[in-house]
Design a protein around this motif. Sequence first.
Motif, PDB file in Angstrom:
ATOM      1  N   PRO A 254       0.750  -1.211  -0.091  1.00 52.37           N
ATOM      2  CA  PRO A 254       0.014  -0.024  -0.130  1.00 52.37           C
ATOM      3  C   PRO A 254       0.937   1.352   0.087  1.00 52.37           C
ATOM      4  N   VAL A 258      -1.977   1.397   6.284  1.00 50.29           N
ATOM      5  CA  VAL A 258      -3.358   1.011   6.349  1.00 50.29           C
ATOM      6  C   VAL A 258      -3.971   0.265   7.556  1.00 50.29           C
ATOM      7  N   LYS A 259      -4.957   0.862   7.869  1.00 47.16           N
ATOM      8  CA  LYS A 259      -5.754   0.488   9.450  1.00 47.16           C
ATOM      9  C   LYS A 259      -5.988  -1.145   9.202  1.00 47.16           C
ATOM     10  N   ASP A 262      -8.520  -3.078   6.901  1.00 46.51           N
ATOM     11  CA  ASP A 262      -8.896  -2.442   6.112  1.00 46.51           C
ATOM     12  C   ASP A 262      -8.588  -2.829   4.625  1.00 46.51           C
ATOM     13  N   VAL A 264      -7.507  -2.242   0.414  1.00 49.76           N
ATOM     14  CA  VAL A 264      -6.655  -1.160  -0.160  1.00 49.76           C
ATOM     15  C   VAL A 264      -7.115  -1.602  -1.627  1.00 49.76           C
ATOM     16  N   THR A 269      -1.422   1.195  -4.552  1.00 48.98           N
ATOM     17  CA  THR A 269      -0.271   0.102  -4.169  1.00 48.98           C
ATOM     18  C   THR A 269       0.829   0.091  -5.318  1.00 48.98           C
ATOM     19  N   ASN A 371      -1.021  -5.285   6.299  1.00 46.15           N
ATOM     20  CA  ASN A 371      -1.363  -4.952   4.649  1.00 46.15           C
ATOM     21  C   ASN A 371      -2.228  -6.183   4.673  1.00 46.15           C
TER      22      ASN A 371
END
Length: 388
Positions: A254, A258-259, A262, A264, A269, A371
Motif C-alpha cells: 500500500p 493501512v488500518k 481495511d 486497499v 499500491t 497490509n
Amino acid sequence: MNSRRNFLKQLSGAALAAGTAPSILTWALPQGESVEFPGEDGMILRSFRFVDLETPVEYFSTWLTPVPHFFVRNHMHEPAQLDAPDWRLSIGGEVEKPFTLSLAELSKLETHSVVNTLECAGNGRSLHRPQVPGVQWGKGAVSTARFSGPSLRDVLQRAGVKPTGKHVMFRGLDEVPGKVPPFIRSIPIEKGLDTDTLIATHMNGSPLTKHHGFPARALAPGWIGAASCKWLTEIKVLDAEFVGNFMSPAYRWPNQPVKPGDAVKPEDTHALTALSVKSVISEPSDGASVNSGKVIVHGTAWAGEADITKVEISTDSGATWNPAKLGHDQAHYAWRLWSYDWKAHKPGDYTILSRATDSQGRTQPSTPAWNPSGYLYNAVDQVKIHVS
Ligand code: MTE
C-alpha cells in the motif's frame, strides 16, 4: 507419476484419513507441525499441493544455509521433466539482437557469486493481526546461500537493450495447473543491469536442485524472493512493468499506511522490491526452559539491500536494551548472525526481544505494518522462556 507426487498423494491421503479438511491441505498444517519431506530433513511442510517448506528457526545457526534446509516456496507444480541438454533460455523483447542459450553456452559465461539472504515476502504472515489468508508462514521462509552464475547484465548487454527497455521479465517453467496464471514477473531495468543480479546456476557451490530452480534461476539480491524466478526459460525486456497476477494484485504494498483489517484499492499500491530490516531469535526457542546462569541468545538479522548496523536485545520485555555481538561473516545482501551473553541469575518467566537497525537508519518496529496480503512482517522478534 514421479515420486514427489506419489509422496504428496500419500500424505494427503493420510491427512484425509485423519479427518483433515481438503481446503486446509492446500494451505497449511496446524501451526508449528513438522512433516518429514524426503531429502529435506526437519523442514516444516506448509503446503502439500505445491511444495512449500519452511526452515525451523533453530536451523539459523550457520551463515550459509545447507541446501536441504533452505526454505522452498512454489506457487504451482515444479516442472515434471527438465532435461539439461534440452533446456533453452531465450533473451528477447526490447533488444537489438535476441538470442537463445543452451545450458552449456550459459556455463561458458563469466561467473559471479553473491551471498544472498532470500526471504519470501509472506514470511511471518501468520503473525499479522488480524490474520490474513495465504500460506501461514512462521518465521522461517528465509535462508541464505552463495548463488553463482553469469550476471544478467552481461547477457542483456550482449543482446543490446534498446532505449525503450524499462523492465526485465522472467518466465519460469512451472507446470501451471488449470486456470492458474503462469509465474511471470518483471524487475526494473536498473536492477536487471546491476552486476549483482544473476542468472544463477549454482547454490553453495553445487548445481541448483530442482526445488530451487534447476537449471537456472534469476537472482535479484536483497529483493523479495518472488523477484528471483526459478526454472528460468525466458528473459524479455519490456517497455513497462509486466502486467499479470504475480505483479498485481500479488506482491504489492500500500502507498499509505493501512488500518489493520481495511481493504486497499489496487491503484493505491506499488510493486514490492527490497526487503525490510528484520531480526529473528533462533535460540533459546519459544517456550524453552533453561537453567539460571549464562544463557547465550542467538539469532540472525538482515536488511535486503542495506547492511545491519546493530542488533539490540532486551531480556526485560523491552524496558532496557543491550547490543548483541555481530558475527564475523558478512556480505552486502546477506544476513548477519548475532549472539548475546545473558546472565540470567533470577529464576522466572522472561520475554526476550531482538531489534535490528540498518545502514538506511531503519529499525524494526514494535508493531508491524499490517497490509491485506500479510507481506513484509518485520516486528521486533520475541521468545518467551522460563529460567529455573
Ligand atoms: N519462480 C517460479 N518459477 N515459480 C515460483 O512459484 N516462487 C517465488 C520465487 N521464484 C516461484 C519462483 C517465491 S514467492 C519465492 S519466495 C522464491 O522463489 C523462493 O525460492 P526458493 O524456493 O528457492 O527458496
